[in-house]
Design a protein around this motif. Structure first.
Motif, PDB file in Angstrom:
ATOM      1  N   PRO A 165       7.473   9.916  -2.435  1.00 43.40           N
ATOM      2  CA  PRO A 165       7.443  10.438  -3.813  1.00 43.40           C
ATOM      3  C   PRO A 165       8.591   9.903  -4.671  1.00 43.40           C
ATOM      4  CG  PRO A 165       7.426  12.251  -2.210  1.00 43.40           C
ATOM      5  CD  PRO A 165       7.581  10.995  -1.440  1.00 43.40           C
ATOM      6  N   LEU A 166       9.767   9.738  -4.040  1.00 51.78           N
ATOM      7  CA  LEU A 166      10.929   9.272  -4.798  1.00 51.78           C
ATOM      8  C   LEU A 166      10.738   7.835  -5.274  1.00 51.78           C
ATOM      9  CD1 LEU A 166      13.696  10.328  -5.651  1.00 51.78           C
ATOM     10  CD2 LEU A 166      14.655   9.261  -3.619  1.00 51.78           C
ATOM     11  N   VAL A 167      10.193   6.993  -4.377  1.00 49.07           N
ATOM     12  CA  VAL A 167       9.937   5.599  -4.754  1.00 49.07           C
ATOM     13  C   VAL A 167       8.937   5.558  -5.900  1.00 49.07           C
ATOM     14  CG1 VAL A 167       8.856   3.447  -3.978  1.00 49.07           C
ATOM     15  CG2 VAL A 167      10.553   4.574  -2.538  1.00 49.07           C
ATOM     16  N   GLY A 168       7.902   6.392  -5.793  1.00 48.60           N
ATOM     17  CA  GLY A 168       6.907   6.458  -6.870  1.00 48.60           C
ATOM     18  C   GLY A 168       7.541   6.876  -8.185  1.00 48.60           C
ATOM     19  N   TYR A 169       8.464   7.843  -8.103  1.00 49.22           N
ATOM     20  CA  TYR A 169       9.116   8.346  -9.312  1.00 49.22           C
ATOM     21  C   TYR A 169       9.993   7.281  -9.961  1.00 49.22           C
ATOM     22  CZ  TYR A 169      12.417  10.927 -12.197  1.00 49.22           C
ATOM     23  OH  TYR A 169      13.194  11.339 -13.229  1.00 49.22           O
ATOM     24  N   THR A 170      10.848   6.623  -9.144  1.00 51.09           N
ATOM     25  CA  THR A 170      11.731   5.613  -9.750  1.00 51.09           C
ATOM     26  C   THR A 170      10.911   4.453 -10.296  1.00 51.09           C
ATOM     27  OG1 THR A 170      12.075   4.480  -7.637  1.00 51.09           O
ATOM     28  CG2 THR A 170      13.694   6.134  -8.243  1.00 51.09           C
ATOM     29  N   GLU A 171       9.789   4.164  -9.628  1.00 49.52           N
ATOM     30  CA  GLU A 171       8.953   3.071 -10.106  1.00 49.52           C
ATOM     31  C   GLU A 171       8.349   3.419 -11.468  1.00 49.52           C
ATOM     32  OE1 GLU A 171       6.091   2.014  -7.160  1.00 49.52           O
ATOM     33  OE2 GLU A 171       6.894  -0.022  -7.061  1.00 49.52           O
ATOM     34  N   SER A 172       8.001   4.695 -11.637  1.00 48.52           N
ATOM     35  CA  SER A 172       7.410   5.095 -12.907  1.00 48.52           C
ATOM     36  C   SER A 172       8.441   5.049 -14.032  1.00 48.52           C
ATOM     37  CB  SER A 172       6.813   6.501 -12.792  1.00 48.52           C
ATOM     38  OG  SER A 172       7.857   7.457 -12.724  1.00 48.52           O
ATOM     39  N   LEU A 173       9.734   5.163 -13.646  1.00 44.73           N
ATOM     40  CA  LEU A 173      10.789   5.094 -14.662  1.00 44.73           C
ATOM     41  C   LEU A 173      11.010   3.664 -15.148  1.00 44.73           C
ATOM     42  CD1 LEU A 173      13.608   7.377 -13.216  1.00 44.73           C
ATOM     43  CD2 LEU A 173      12.119   7.861 -15.148  1.00 44.73           C
ATOM     44  N   ALA A 174      10.722   2.717 -14.251  1.00 40.43           N
ATOM     45  CA  ALA A 174      11.080   1.329 -14.531  1.00 40.43           C
ATOM     46  C   ALA A 174       9.967   0.613 -15.281  1.00 40.43           C
ATOM     47  CB  ALA A 174      11.364   0.615 -13.225  1.00 40.43           C
ATOM     48  N   HIS A 175      10.386  -0.233 -16.172  1.00 38.95           N
ATOM     49  CA  HIS A 175       9.390  -1.047 -16.869  1.00 38.95           C
ATOM     50  C   HIS A 175       9.553  -2.506 -16.513  1.00 38.95           C
ATOM     51  CE1 HIS A 175       8.482   2.527 -19.067  1.00 38.95           C
ATOM     52  NE2 HIS A 175       9.760   2.647 -19.428  1.00 38.95           N
ATOM     53  N   ALA A 176      10.778  -2.872 -16.142  1.00 41.70           N
ATOM     54  CA  ALA A 176      11.058  -4.284 -15.858  1.00 41.70           C
ATOM     55  C   ALA A 176      11.022  -4.555 -14.354  1.00 41.70           C
ATOM     56  CB  ALA A 176      12.421  -4.668 -16.421  1.00 41.70           C
ATOM     57  N   HIS A 177      10.088  -3.928 -13.629  1.00 44.05           N
ATOM     58  CA  HIS A 177      10.038  -4.115 -12.183  1.00 44.05           C
ATOM     59  C   HIS A 177       9.474  -5.488 -11.846  1.00 44.05           C
ATOM     60  CE1 HIS A 177      10.266  -2.998  -8.127  1.00 44.05           C
ATOM     61  NE2 HIS A 177       8.976  -2.845  -7.914  1.00 44.05           N
ATOM     62  N   GLU A 178       9.950  -6.008 -10.689  1.00 46.74           N
ATOM     63  CA  GLU A 178       9.506  -7.363 -10.324  1.00 46.74           C
ATOM     64  C   GLU A 178       8.008  -7.421 -10.001  1.00 46.74           C
ATOM     65  OE1 GLU A 178      11.042  -8.919  -6.607  1.00 46.74           O
ATOM     66  OE2 GLU A 178      11.809  -6.949  -6.104  1.00 46.74           O
ATOM     67  N   HIS A 179       7.474  -6.295  -9.476  1.00 42.54           N
ATOM     68  CA  HIS A 179       6.029  -6.256  -9.311  1.00 42.54           C
ATOM     69  C   HIS A 179       5.470  -5.741 -10.633  1.00 42.54           C
ATOM     70  CE1 HIS A 179       6.937  -6.541  -5.098  1.00 42.54           C
ATOM     71  NE2 HIS A 179       7.567  -5.384  -5.112  1.00 42.54           N
ATOM     72  N   ALA A 180       4.968  -6.645 -11.440  1.00 46.47           N
ATOM     73  CA  ALA A 180       4.460  -6.232 -12.745  1.00 46.47           C
ATOM     74  C   ALA A 180       3.230  -5.352 -12.557  1.00 46.47           C
ATOM     75  CB  ALA A 180       4.110  -7.453 -13.581  1.00 46.47           C
ATOM     76  N   PRO A 181       3.021  -4.365 -13.442  1.00 42.52           N
ATOM     77  CA  PRO A 181       1.889  -3.458 -13.272  1.00 42.52           C
ATOM     78  C   PRO A 181       0.575  -4.219 -13.296  1.00 42.52           C
ATOM     79  CG  PRO A 181       3.051  -3.068 -15.363  1.00 42.52           C
ATOM     80  CD  PRO A 181       3.854  -4.034 -14.579  1.00 42.52           C
ATOM     81  N   GLY A 182      -0.361  -3.759 -12.483  1.00 42.10           N
ATOM     82  CA  GLY A 182      -1.670  -4.392 -12.465  1.00 42.10           C
ATOM     83  C   GLY A 182      -1.794  -5.478 -11.419  1.00 42.10           C
ATOM     84  N   GLN A 183      -0.728  -6.219 -11.176  1.00 39.04           N
ATOM     85  CA  GLN A 183      -0.833  -7.298 -10.191  1.00 39.04           C
ATOM     86  C   GLN A 183       0.143  -7.095  -9.033  1.00 39.04           C
ATOM     87  OE1 GLN A 183       0.789 -10.993 -11.363  1.00 39.04           O
ATOM     88  NE2 GLN A 183       2.583 -10.079 -12.270  1.00 39.04           N
ATOM     89  N   GLY A 184       0.993  -6.091  -9.120  1.00 44.16           N
ATOM     90  CA  GLY A 184       2.031  -5.917  -8.119  1.00 44.16           C
ATOM     91  C   GLY A 184       1.505  -5.498  -6.763  1.00 44.16           C
ATOM     92  N   HIS A 185       0.943  -4.312  -6.671  1.00 41.76           N
ATOM     93  CA  HIS A 185       0.563  -3.778  -5.372  1.00 41.76           C
ATOM     94  C   HIS A 185      -0.786  -4.315  -4.954  1.00 41.76           C
ATOM     95  CE1 HIS A 185       4.041  -1.310  -5.054  1.00 41.76           C
ATOM     96  NE2 HIS A 185       3.822  -0.797  -6.255  1.00 41.76           N
ATOM     97  N   VAL A 186      -0.824  -4.922  -3.763  1.00 42.14           N
ATOM     98  CA  VAL A 186      -2.081  -5.472  -3.290  1.00 42.14           C
ATOM     99  C   VAL A 186      -2.862  -4.430  -2.507  1.00 42.14           C
ATOM    100  CG1 VAL A 186      -1.348  -7.864  -3.279  1.00 42.14           C
ATOM    101  CG2 VAL A 186      -0.901  -6.453  -1.281  1.00 42.14           C
ATOM    102  N   MET A 187      -2.240  -3.280  -2.228  1.00 38.74           N
ATOM    103  CA  MET A 187      -2.922  -2.266  -1.431  1.00 38.74           C
ATOM    104  C   MET A 187      -2.864  -0.928  -2.145  1.00 38.74           C
ATOM    105  SD  MET A 187      -1.972  -2.931   2.480  1.00 38.74           S
ATOM    106  CE  MET A 187      -0.396  -3.692   2.276  1.00 38.74           C
ATOM    107  N   PRO A 188      -3.833  -0.054  -1.832  1.00 41.57           N
ATOM    108  CA  PRO A 188      -3.765   1.284  -2.437  1.00 41.57           C
ATOM    109  C   PRO A 188      -2.528   2.039  -1.959  1.00 41.57           C
ATOM    110  CG  PRO A 188      -5.580   1.128  -0.868  1.00 41.57           C
ATOM    111  CD  PRO A 188      -5.036  -0.242  -1.031  1.00 41.57           C
TER     112      PRO A 188
END
Lengths: 242, 61
Positions: free
Chosen positions: A30-53
């Motif tokens: 949950p914490l990783v999910g939370y910090t990820e939601s805070l970030a906009h400049a993450h290296e895994h850009a939204p939409g193409q970052g996570h290859v798995m659910p």
């Protein structure tokens, strides 16, 4: 005797790993999910970052935690404790906590001085190859410092110096870690996660790893204690079931 | 159970108890797991262990 030791280390590792897996599932995910939601400049850009659910990622991370625990338990408590036990300071469970502290400093603590844990959403600016190189260098330095600390403590304690002074002198080799801070890459990171969240996140990660080492040492001590009791009863006698 | 009081005694004892192949297999397994956990940069594995890497503070993120 070695095999029995390895088995105890692996068992302690499995218990520690399961608990760490649980920690990953209940706290880290949950914490990783939370910090990820805070970030906009993450290296895994939204939409193409996570290859798995997300669920697969979460499950794999729990499994990773278990493997991590078994690996540390097997190598550090199964093999290294067996080999170094005569040289470790203290008696009984103290020896195990000394080894656990050395393990924590080598695997995590030392390297974190250079490369502190970053929450998801914060990207290191140093390239990954460089970071792995520095990680190995820091781990090696921390291992050397821990070994020297034990050697210094034992030498001084043998010559009759009071234990607390010997222990203080044993802290001196950790000055070696300062060399890393001078030579290592200046750890800069970019991301939109607020500083306080990064700090809290690091606290959770440090507590998670330190907790894992404490569990390893405690379970390993427990298993060895039970073995000693069994040996005291004798191999041909039956144990009372408890 | 022989009394083993020094580190070199322990190493000698382990040497006696284990065959060379067992030592090699143990080292290979350990190295494999370490590489798998820490150094694997393949997108599938990297992403799968994403949360674990963050939880454990692994540096290859």
């Amino acid at each position: 005797m070695f095999r029995a030791s390895l088995r105890r280390g692996l068992t302690a590792g499995a218990v520690g790993g399961l608990l760490f897996g649980l920690f990953t599932a209940l706290v880290a995910n949950p914490l990783v999910g939370y910090t990820e939601s805070l970030a906009h400049a993450h290296e895994h850009a939204p939409g193409q970052g996570h290859v798995m659910p997300e669920t697969v990622t979460a499950a794999a991370s729990v499994a990773g935690g278990v493997v991590w625990g078994v690996l540390l338990g097997g190598v550090v408590f199964g093999v290294l404790y067996y080999l170094t036990e005569p040289a470790l300071p203290g008696a009984g469970s103290t020896k195990r906590y000394v080894l656990a502290a050395a393990g924590f400093l080598t695997v995590s603590g030392g390297p974190w001085l250079l490369l502190p844990p970053q929450p998801a959403g914060v990207a290191h600016t140093t390239p990954v190859g460089t970071r792995i190189g520095w990680y190995l260098a820091a781990a090696a330095t921390a291992a050397v410092a821990c070994t020297l600390a034990v050697v210094v403590f034992r030498r001084l304690a043998q010559t009759g110096v009071a234990v607390r002074f010997a222990a203080l002198a044993g802290l001196l080799p950790f000055g070696l870690l300062a060399i890393l801070l001078v030579l290592g890459p200046s750890g800069t990171a970019v991301g939109d996660v607020p500083g306080t969240v990064v700090l809290a996140y690091r606290g959770v990660v440090v507590a998670g790893q330190a907790g894992l080492w404490v569990v390893l040492a405690a379970v390993h001590g427990r298993l060895s204690h039970r073995r000693k009791q069994r040996l005291a009863v004798g191999p041909n006698e039956t144990l009372p079931t408890d | 159970m022989a009394a083993t009081h020094t580190v070199s005694d322990r190493i000698a004892q382990a040497n006696q108890e284990l065959t060379r192949w067992e030592v090699a297999a143990g080292l290979a397994l350990t190295a494999g797991l370490l590489i798998g956990l820490l150094l694997l940069q393949q997108p599938l594995a990297h992403d799968g262990l994403h949360n674990f890497r963050h939880a454990a503070g692994v540096v290859c993120h």
